[in-house]
Design an enzyme around this catalytic site. Sequence first.
Site, PDB file in Angstrom:
ATOM      1  N   VAL A   8       2.553 -23.600  19.579  1.00 36.77           N
ATOM      2  CA  VAL A   8       2.904 -23.197  20.944  1.00 36.77           C
ATOM      3  C   VAL A   8       1.658 -23.183  21.823  1.00 36.77           C
ATOM      4  O   VAL A   8       0.653 -22.564  21.476  1.00 36.77           O
ATOM      5  CB  VAL A   8       3.588 -21.812  20.946  1.00 36.77           C
ATOM      6  CG1 VAL A   8       3.789 -21.318  22.374  1.00 36.77           C
ATOM      7  CG2 VAL A   8       4.908 -21.886  20.197  1.00 36.77           C
ATOM      8  N   HIS A  66       0.822  -1.212   0.000  1.00 36.18           N
ATOM      9  CA  HIS A  66       0.000   0.000   0.000  1.00 36.18           C
ATOM     10  C   HIS A  66       0.853   1.258   0.000  1.00 36.18           C
ATOM     11  O   HIS A  66       1.947   1.278   0.564  1.00 36.18           O
ATOM     12  CB  HIS A  66      -0.901   0.007   1.240  1.00 36.18           C
ATOM     13  CG  HIS A  66      -1.966  -1.046   1.204  1.00 36.18           C
ATOM     14  ND1 HIS A  66      -3.165  -0.861   0.568  1.00 36.18           N
ATOM     15  CD2 HIS A  66      -2.002  -2.307   1.715  1.00 36.18           C
ATOM     16  CE1 HIS A  66      -3.908  -1.962   0.692  1.00 36.18           C
ATOM     17  NE2 HIS A  66      -3.220  -2.857   1.389  1.00 36.18           N
ATOM     18  N   SER A  96      -3.870  -5.519   7.633  1.00 32.60           N
ATOM     19  CA  SER A  96      -3.490  -4.568   6.589  1.00 32.60           C
ATOM     20  C   SER A  96      -3.285  -3.191   7.212  1.00 32.60           C
ATOM     21  O   SER A  96      -4.097  -2.778   8.025  1.00 32.60           O
ATOM     22  CB  SER A  96      -4.586  -4.497   5.529  1.00 32.60           C
ATOM     23  OG  SER A  96      -4.255  -3.537   4.574  1.00 32.60           O
TER      24      SER A  96
END
Lengths: 118, 917
Positions: free
Chosen positions: B172, B49, B337
């Site tokens: 984990v 972006h 994002s």
Amino acid sequence: MKKAITCIGCPLGCPLEVELTAAGAVAEVQGHGCRRGEAYARQECLNPTRMVTASLPVAGRRQPLSVRTDRPLPKALIPACLEAIRACRPVLPVRIGAVLIADIGGSGVDVIATRNLE
Amino acid sequence: MYDVIVIGGGVIGCAVLRELSRWRLRLLLLERSDDVASGASKANSAIVHSGHSAAPGSLMARYNVLGNRMYPGWCRELGVPFQAIGSLNIAFAEAELPGLSGLQAQGEANGVEGLRMLSRAEVLALEPQLNPEVAGALLAPTGAITCPYELTVALAEDAVVNGAEIRRGHSVRRVSRQGELWQVETAGEVFLARAVVNAAGLFAGELNNQVSARKIRIRPRKGEYWMVDKSWGGAFRHTIFQLPGAVGKGILLSPTVDGTLILGPTAEDQEDPEDTSTTAAGLDKVLQAARRTWPALPREALITSFAGLRAHAEEGDFILGEAADAPGFFNAAGIESPGLTAAPALAADLAGAVAASLEAEPVAALRQKRVVRSHFRTMSDAERQAAIAADSRWGRIVCRCELVSEAEIVQAIHAPVGAGSLDAVKRRTRAGMGRCQGGFCSPRVAEILSRELGLPAAAVSKAGGGSCLLAEGPAGTAAAQEPVAAPKVVVARVESEPEVVIIGGGPAGLAAAIAAYDQGCRRLLVLEREDELGGILQQCIHTGFGLHVFGEELTGPEYAQRYIDEFQRRGIASQTGCMVFELGADRTVKAVSPQGGLQILHPRAVVLAMGCRERPRGALGIPGTRCAGVYNAGMAQRLVNLEGSLPGRRVVILGSGDIGLIMARRMVMSGAEVLAVVELMPYSGGLKRNQVQCLDDFGIPLLLSHTVTRIHGRERLEGVTVSRVDAQLQQVPGSGRHLACDTLLLSVGLIPENELSRQAGLEMSARSAGPLVDEQLHGSLPGFFACGNVLHVHDLVDHVSGEAALAGRSAAAFVGSAEPVPVSAAMPVAVVDGPGVRGCVPQRLTAAAFRHPLLIRFRPTAVFREAELVVEADGEVIRRIAKRILTPGEMVEVTLLPEHFQGGVPRQALTIWVEQP
């Protein structure tokens, strides 16, 4: 006794109804659109047969060997035929048409190879 | 004992690991999946972006802009694709234009360079396919694209060659303080480290909350996507965002570095961090929004769909750095994002902070270079030639759609962070990512994985865990362990350049070659991509072939062998294992094979006989998970009949064409249970004989007017939802029922493989899905002939053989004639599909067509009973043919004789339609 079957002669797929006598003979066929349909109904009721195709593993080979009956086999013998195919251990090389199992259940029908395998 | 343990092998974890490898530290990365890049890093928009969308002052804004500037150099260093294609935010109404200005101002405040408003005319000039209702756009020239999984793998490998350790398949469970150290527990092991980096994506909140009082809440936010085949990849040049607030908030359309287009994502919050299934509503929403950007978007362009989960933190910003109350525990949480864009800057800062806290020394030695693997599809011909000469596996194309060679797959498997599953190979090589979605190559890739890793065939998986591909491997006693024998490949002995090249050695190619030879043509060459001649017939071990040609009921291999025998008796040259990958309008044929290397041929005629492929699940867009156990019926047929494997034990089949029916019987006879054959239409597309002998004989129900509406199962298929459809083929709400199964076979249509025909520039017919041809089967460019399933999908191989013989004779005649006729000018009469008729072949007729018997083939569009076929020449009815029944499942042949044209030959159109009283 009545038996319902679907005609396989053409895409119409006529629903056939067969009246069987107590002795298992065909008394009457209904629903057929043509003579072939009637003949199929009789055959399918009295002595239904199928082409059987299968493949079987071959020792040491990745690719299985494909086989078929050399002509249509009475339907009742199909399980015995598949059993015999499963037990079959062909010896290479095999040519197309080679008889692998003779005379399935006394029917006179053989199982033959449908591939060449060197 | 380690210095640092990084938890999570996504792009952030791998980027941090790589940055940490610049210091003298003992490093370990733990990843729960079978591969790195298995979470959000494999399922996102792949966008770098520009940075105008993040709120000024946020960490997102800061790292987005910094990361964007680092990307070109970062990708160059790592050998990962990066393309600065620029992005456009588009407005559809004047009222939305202020929104664009606001975005521009915000971007400038964030430090984004080069932002510029475009007028409607300017934006349409840049993107002609864009919806003409566009009102204006904001251009961000620094917007770019990359490949997020290739990048993640590259980061991981770079870290490993520089001393870091990566363990995959390590989930984990618990992180706790042990004195001065951190203890990290997985299912069976305990690791200790001085510092921990929490890059666990959707699970980062859970881990943080085990050690810190400052709680983090991560919400999985689903984004669904569609992929568009690369044939349409050129439709757009920029990433196109719609303004948030428009239909489908934030849904974008973007080119990818692989030449495809990506459409999406949706944004739906959910609880389950593992549910990456697609939904009917989500996929529909993406499609609708994408159509607003691209009104001409064709449905057949879609090749697959998927969903990814963003790790959305309630704060709405990245959570970075050392937890205040847990010294040595560093978070990289809430990375959604623009996380991919932020990765380089964010990883450098975070690794710097970790190194500083551990007072680490920088590594003095020069960094080791990771080997950047080449790809056949991007090499020059000279590079390909050299590569094949050094290692013939470069000449064996495994994935046809994406041109991936065996050498690339082997390299990916043995790389520093090697691929151990089908999906892992796919992410590194693109094998299986093309238009057929692994329909041809998956069994081959699985075979290579099995061979290279010494795994039994049944242990090869789609994506690790329980996602096994087969219920049983090859049954041939010791065969499973036996190494795969080198294919017996035939290299042609052609003394001189061939005059006729036939592409494809299946039933069409063989018959065309034999006919051309018998016509006197001797310089013939057949190129076949499989290792043996015969094509798809070799896997069709059932009977029903040859009734017309031989008057016998043969199996596929027997029918093929009769033609192969004839072919070999004539000594016609062929090359098997040879893939044609380029075809020019001037008939330049580029082919590649392990033995022959790269060959460039210039024949006078080309016969196209490439056959067809199966329509994949992805193209249907059946919502649900992307688990193992969903096969095309033909691929399952190959697995069972040619490889002796069993794909699954409880089977549902979608589609009742002949392949679906034949496979129902085959699966039962191989020991599986077939629960149902599901058919969308109110009738079966298969022969009545097959319905009776494949289903009725075994008591398998045929569910007409039903379809599969959802696929269930995380790793291996666990079941499907089957729903009724109405007369408009729409799902009837509430009619869904669950069928528990481990295998779904799809028999949902065949697509002629015309990529080469299109590449050559042949005119195509949308109705027959093949090249436009005249009655000699001559295409729209001189010297190109087509036959068999590449021309139009047949039902009977006998008809293929007949058609192909005509193409072979025509090619031979073309080569033999002193002045071959230019074609387009000689094609004035159109054969027109009237009502009820679809896909007449040939589509054009020359004047010579009416002097000989003329055979026209097509399919009815629906089932018609007691109908008449009417043939009309320029408006005059010349023939009526009564038909008791016509069905789309059976191709119709109409033969017209010279006497039918006694009233005059048509000058414009020959039309055929179905008339029903």
